[in-house]
Motif scaffolding. Structure first.
Motif, PDB file in Angstrom:
ATOM      1  N   VAL A 126      14.807 -35.441 -16.691  1.00 48.17           N
ATOM      2  CA  VAL A 126      13.795 -34.493 -17.145  1.00 48.17           C
ATOM      3  C   VAL A 126      12.735 -34.222 -16.066  1.00 48.17           C
ATOM      4  N   GLU A 142      18.285 -36.967 -23.119  1.00 51.94           N
ATOM      5  CA  GLU A 142      19.293 -36.442 -24.037  1.00 51.94           C
ATOM      6  C   GLU A 142      19.413 -34.927 -23.988  1.00 51.94           C
ATOM      7  N   GLN A 143      18.284 -34.255 -23.876  1.00 52.07           N
ATOM      8  CA  GLN A 143      18.287 -32.791 -23.831  1.00 52.07           C
ATOM      9  C   GLN A 143      19.145 -32.268 -22.673  1.00 52.07           C
ATOM     10  N   ASP A 144      19.058 -32.934 -21.551  1.00 50.67           N
ATOM     11  CA  ASP A 144      19.833 -32.494 -20.388  1.00 50.67           C
ATOM     12  C   ASP A 144      21.322 -32.681 -20.614  1.00 50.67           C
ATOM     13  N   ILE A 156      22.685 -32.579 -23.779  1.00 57.92           N
ATOM     14  CA  ILE A 156      23.091 -31.668 -24.848  1.00 57.92           C
ATOM     15  C   ILE A 156      23.331 -30.255 -24.314  1.00 57.92           C
ATOM     16  N   VAL A 157      22.484 -29.801 -23.386  1.00 56.28           N
ATOM     17  CA  VAL A 157      22.647 -28.428 -22.890  1.00 56.28           C
ATOM     18  C   VAL A 157      23.857 -28.284 -21.975  1.00 56.28           C
ATOM     19  N   ARG A 217       2.931 -34.661 -21.443  1.00 52.43           N
ATOM     20  CA  ARG A 217       4.075 -33.750 -21.407  1.00 52.43           C
ATOM     21  C   ARG A 217       3.986 -32.724 -20.285  1.00 52.43           C
ATOM     22  N   ARG A 259       9.083 -28.769 -13.057  1.00 52.79           N
ATOM     23  CA  ARG A 259      10.179 -28.119 -13.772  1.00 52.79           C
ATOM     24  C   ARG A 259      10.490 -26.765 -13.174  1.00 52.79           C
TER      25      ARG A 259
END
Ligand code: MG
Ligand code: MG
Length: 631
Positions: A8, A33-35, A37-38, A207, A246
């Motif tokens: 992330v 996890e997001q990385d 899932i995509v 964040r 990002r």
């Protein structure tokens, strides 16, 4: 010591992240996890791509809202974890991060949470997996690593351990030394992040504003000293949530990340000598003794124009290089080189950017040690084979590709002026202008590169960051960060432009990337210097009469002082310590300029309150120049 970084932390798709992380030299990564899932790949495919890049998967994260729930939510939470355990086994990752619950129905209670983790430990152990518990700074009932540790301690299961995150501990101002009482083998993983000191909501701060260790204001070194004192032997990993990162270059961010870990752990090793760390040896941060030289790349008429400007500033042509088309101009301790070579680094810079500063010479105690430290911290090496009779001066490339040379007296490199330059015969006597040394160098860059630059300088040199200030350009804001060596022997201001409409942004658009935009030269007597400069044709930047009327309203001056400043275009500022007097040159070569300044009685700043007036005057000058050229 294994290094890692959470996916992330950097931009791009999963493959770009993997490539940047591997290339920077990390041992592994935390898969966010997001990385995963995509990504279109199956867990096994993703795992294979990571391993093929030479990386290990050190952690799967995050799993949220697990502990302390009433039934039937509790049973559901266990079912959710079991599904993630399936996924972890396919990924071949044995450790999951469970962050403290923010669930509105979480009940709290240390023993309830401990019982949940005890049962989870049992389930994990059956599959050969481990779980790590992290206290989020904004957790509903657990927001302190000491409470998380108490839960892990009472769960008392070999597959359950603690995960520490420097942000969560330091953002809540929890004394990091409390970590020293935790057994090292119960700390399963350590995540590092720094952050600028901003007073805001913890979740929002975390964040959006985390940055690399050394880039912010948190006591990450103290945190890591405490961690290492426990005997912790697991990975040292970065978990950075940052909007700029990002959107930034994955390669640069990953490289900065590894540099920040190596810098931090090298400091930890020096401060905790009993700790043995498997880390490459590097010399300590380098003390700076001053600016040895500044080298311009210039050719043709533009080089002639630059040399005429140097002459009007009172510089004398002191020597010519024995083999290269390279002239040495000097005044006081200031050495400026004009390089007209048509091959090599200077020629490349000239072709890309026109007249520009291509090389900065820094005087240090040990030049070779400086090069070694720079390279150990990931700097790109720079070497040009010396010609006959030339010295081999250690060098590296800076963040933007510019070159830094290191000169010392101990290995004879400071003698380069006698060795490589033959004195010019017809040195004319000129009136002494009184410029003695370089006060500061101002580098302009895009705003999102500022942290990379400040980490580069502060990890290499014993330099400290001054508070960041806003410079108000009529067409947008420029952020300015000063880096200062002890006793002001090297001062660099980093100016981050967010829009091309600012003077700094316009300069940036004309150069190929970040570059030195102005050099500030110090005098002990600004009024003497001003009249001596005027006498030999130096043209100062005209400052509006309104500025002086405003000065008169803001400050009390001795009789006649304001008039003297007005007539010589001298800008003025005052702080708690002392006073600052500044003169600017007309802009040249696409927006570069010289500043001449006198600091009186320890003035510490850089005249930021004057910047709007200076910038407006420069823009007026440039637009007159442009309309004259168009006519
Ligand atoms: Mg974390
Ligand atoms: Mg300045």
């Amino acid at each position: 010591m294994k290094t890692g970084i959470a996916t992330v932390s950097i931009s791009g798709n999963l493959d770009q992240k993997i490539e940047a992380i591997a290339k920077a030299g990390f041992d592994g990564l935390e898969i966010f996890e997001q990385d995963f899932i995509v990504d279109a790949g199956s867990p096994r495919d993703v795992a294979a791509r990571i391993r093929d890049a030479g990386l290990e998967i050190q952690l799967f994260q995050p799993f949220r809202d697990f502990e302390g729930l009433p039934e039937p939510l509790r049973a559901k939470a266990f079912d959710r974890v079991e599904r993630k355990f399936d996924l972890m086994q396919e990924l071949g990752c044995d450790l999951v991060l469970i962050c403290s619950s923010v669930h509105p129905q979480a009940l709290g209670g240390v023993d309830r949470a401990a019982a949940d983790f005890q049962e989870l430990g049992e389930r994990a152990a059956k599959r050969g997996l481990r779980v790590g518990y992290e206290a989020l700074a904004w957790g509903r009932h657990v927001n302190d690593h000491r409470d998380a540790w108490e839960i892990v301690r009472r769960a008392d299961h070999p597959s359950v351990g603690l995960i520490l995150d420097s942000f969560h501990t330091l953002a809540r101002k929890i004394d990091p030394d409390t970590i020293r009482r935790i057994p090292g083998d119960k700390i399963f993983f350590v995540q590092l992040a720094d952050a600028p000191a901003i007073d805001m909501d913890l979740l929002y701060w975390s964040r959006h504003f985390r940055n690399m260790p050394g880039e912010g204001d948190l006591a990450v070194t103290d945190f890591m000293r405490a961690v290492m004192a426990t005997g912790y032997a697991g990975p040292v990993s970065l978990e950075i949530f940052n909007d700029q990162f990002r959107g930034g270059s994955p390669k640069t961010i990953a490289k900065d990340g590894l540099r920040s870990i190596l810098y931090l752990m090298d400091e930890v090793r020096r401060m905790e000598p009993e700790i043995t760390l498997d880390l490459p040896h590097m010399p300590p941060r380098i003390g700076v003794e001053g600016v040895s030289f500044i080298e311009f790349a210039a050719q043709g008429d533009e080089a002639d124009h630059l040399e005429a400007l140097l002459t009007s500033l009172g510089f004398r042509l002191e020597g010519r290089h024995i083999a290269k088309n390279l002239m040495l101009w000097r005044q006081g301790m200031i050495r400026i080189l004009v390089n007209r070579e048509t091959v090599g680094h200077a020629a490349e810079v000239f072709r890309a950017s026109g007249v520009a500063i291509c090389d900065l010479g820094v005087a240090v105690a040990d030049a070779e040690a400086t090069r070694q430290r720079g390279e150990k911290l990931g700097a790109t090496p720079f070497h040009q084979t010396p010609g006959p009779g030339e010295l081999d001066i250690p060098a590296i490339r800076g963040v933007g590709g510019g070159v830094l040379h290191f000169v010392d007296a101990s290995s004879g490199l400071a003698d380069v002026w006698n060795v490589e330059f033959s004195p010019k015969k017809e040195v004319q006597d000129q009136e002494t202008i009184g410029l003695s040394h370089i006060d500061h160098i101002a580098e302009t860059m895009s705003y999102d590169e500022m942290l990379s630059w400040s980490l580069f300088y502060t990890s290499l040199f014993q330099m400290n960051k001054a508070p960041m200030v806003d410079v108000v350009d009529p067409d947008g804001l420029v952020r300015s960060q000063a880096l200062e060596a002890i006793d002001g022997k090297l001062r660099i201001t980093l100016n981050g432009a967010e829009t091309y409409r600012t003077l700094a942004g316009d300069f940036l658009s004309k150069s190929s990337g970040a570059a030195i935009q102005h050099i500030a030269l110090a005098t002990d007597d600004i009024f003497h210097t001003a009249s001596a400069l005027a006498a030999q044709g130096f043209r100062s930047l005209p400052i509006s009469a309104n500025y002086y009327d405003d000065l008169a309203a803001r400050f009390d001056f001795a009789p006649g002082l304001l008039e003297r400043m007005r007539s010589a275009n001298i800008l003025y500022d005052r702080d708690d310590e002392g006073e600052l007097f500044q003169i600017y040159s007309e802009p040249f070569a696409g927006g570069m300029f010289f500043e001449i300044l006198e600091r009186r009685s320890g003035y510490r700043g850089y005249g930021a309150p004057n910047a709007p007036f200076r910038i407006a005057a420069q823009k007026r000058f440039l637009s007159r120049q442009n309309s004259a050229a168009a006519a």
